[in-house]
Design a protein around this motif. Structure first.
Motif, PDB file in Angstrom:
ATOM      1  N   ILE A 114       1.183   5.057   0.527  1.00 15.47           N
ATOM      2  CA  ILE A 114       0.422   6.119   1.195  1.00 15.47           C
ATOM      3  C   ILE A 114       1.070   7.477   0.948  1.00 15.47           C
ATOM      4  O   ILE A 114       2.252   7.561   0.609  1.00 15.47           O
ATOM      5  CB  ILE A 114       0.274   5.855   2.714  1.00 15.47           C
ATOM      6  N   HIS A 136       0.859  -1.190   0.000  1.00 23.36           N
ATOM      7  CA  HIS A 136       0.000   0.000   0.000  1.00 23.36           C
ATOM      8  C   HIS A 136       0.890   1.233   0.000  1.00 23.36           C
ATOM      9  O   HIS A 136       1.708   1.411   0.907  1.00 23.36           O
ATOM     10  CB  HIS A 136      -0.896   0.026   1.237  1.00 23.36           C
ATOM     11  N   GLU A 157       3.178  -1.244   4.102  1.00 23.04           N
ATOM     12  CA  GLU A 157       2.916   0.166   3.807  1.00 23.04           C
ATOM     13  C   GLU A 157       4.205   0.879   3.398  1.00 23.04           C
ATOM     14  O   GLU A 157       5.244   0.685   4.022  1.00 23.04           O
ATOM     15  CB  GLU A 157       2.328   0.809   5.076  1.00 23.04           C
ATOM     16  N   ASP A 165       5.471   4.782   2.622  1.00 22.03           N
ATOM     17  CA  ASP A 165       5.135   6.212   2.691  1.00 22.03           C
ATOM     18  C   ASP A 165       5.885   6.963   1.589  1.00 22.03           C
ATOM     19  O   ASP A 165       7.107   6.929   1.512  1.00 22.03           O
ATOM     20  CB  ASP A 165       5.510   6.765   4.063  1.00 22.03           C
TER      21      ASP A 165
END
Length: 175
Positions: free
Chosen positions: A109, A107, A145, A147
């Protein structure tokens, strides 16, 4: 943890598989561990609903086979090339005390806040959308995740830059 109801089946011919599909069922197989492979029948409706959630592909699934429960992970889904139908499912048994190798989604983000995009007009390009990891079943993350907020124009994120949740032992490099 998802629960899927399954029934053992004996006849595995392509004719019987096609008949199952016409009845709204799909053929599946459960393999791995120290037990022999088992041919299964699963409701198409149940598995289609389960696959709507991305986490289904990176969670331990409980297969309720007749009166027994088997923890497993999905290893492969065969889909119809033109229609929204699942044709076959492969599940791998899970021993809760043994490491497993599983693909987990990535993911990204804060892409909308990325410095390289907002200030310098860059474009974000993803070369991976999942990563294969090794961990104990209890430590299996739903996703990894990444970033993107502080990336500048020309920056890259490498696998070695990622921070993995506690319990993820390593990245499987057999991609």
């Amino acid at each position: 943890m998802s629960n899927i109801k399954a029934i053992k089946r004996e006849n595995t011919s392509s004719g019987s598989n096609n008949k199952l599909r016409a009845e709204g069922l799909i053929p599946a197989i459960l393999y791995g561990g120290k037990k022999k492979a088992v041919s299964l029948t699963i409701s198409h409706k149940d598995i289609a609903k389960a696959t709507e959630n991305e986490a289904f592909f990176s969670h331990i699934i409980t297969l309720n086979i007749d009166s027994k429960k088997e923890p497993a992970v999905i290893k492969a889904l065969q889909r119809h090339p033109a229609k929204p139908f699942i044709l076959h499912a492969d599940f791998q048994r899970v021993d809760m005390k043994q490491e497993i190798q599983v693909k987990v989604p990535i993911h990204f983000i804060n892409e909308d806040k990325c410095v390289g995009v907002k200030l310098d007009g860059g474009i974000i390009r993803h070369t991976l959308n999942e990563i294969e990891i090794v961990c104990l079943p209890k430590d299996l993350p739903e996703y990894i995740e990444v970033d993107m907020e502080n990336l500048k124009l020309g920056d890259s994120v490498h696998l070695s830059d990622l921070t993995f949740p506690e319990g993820v032992l390593r990245i499987a490099l057999s991609q």
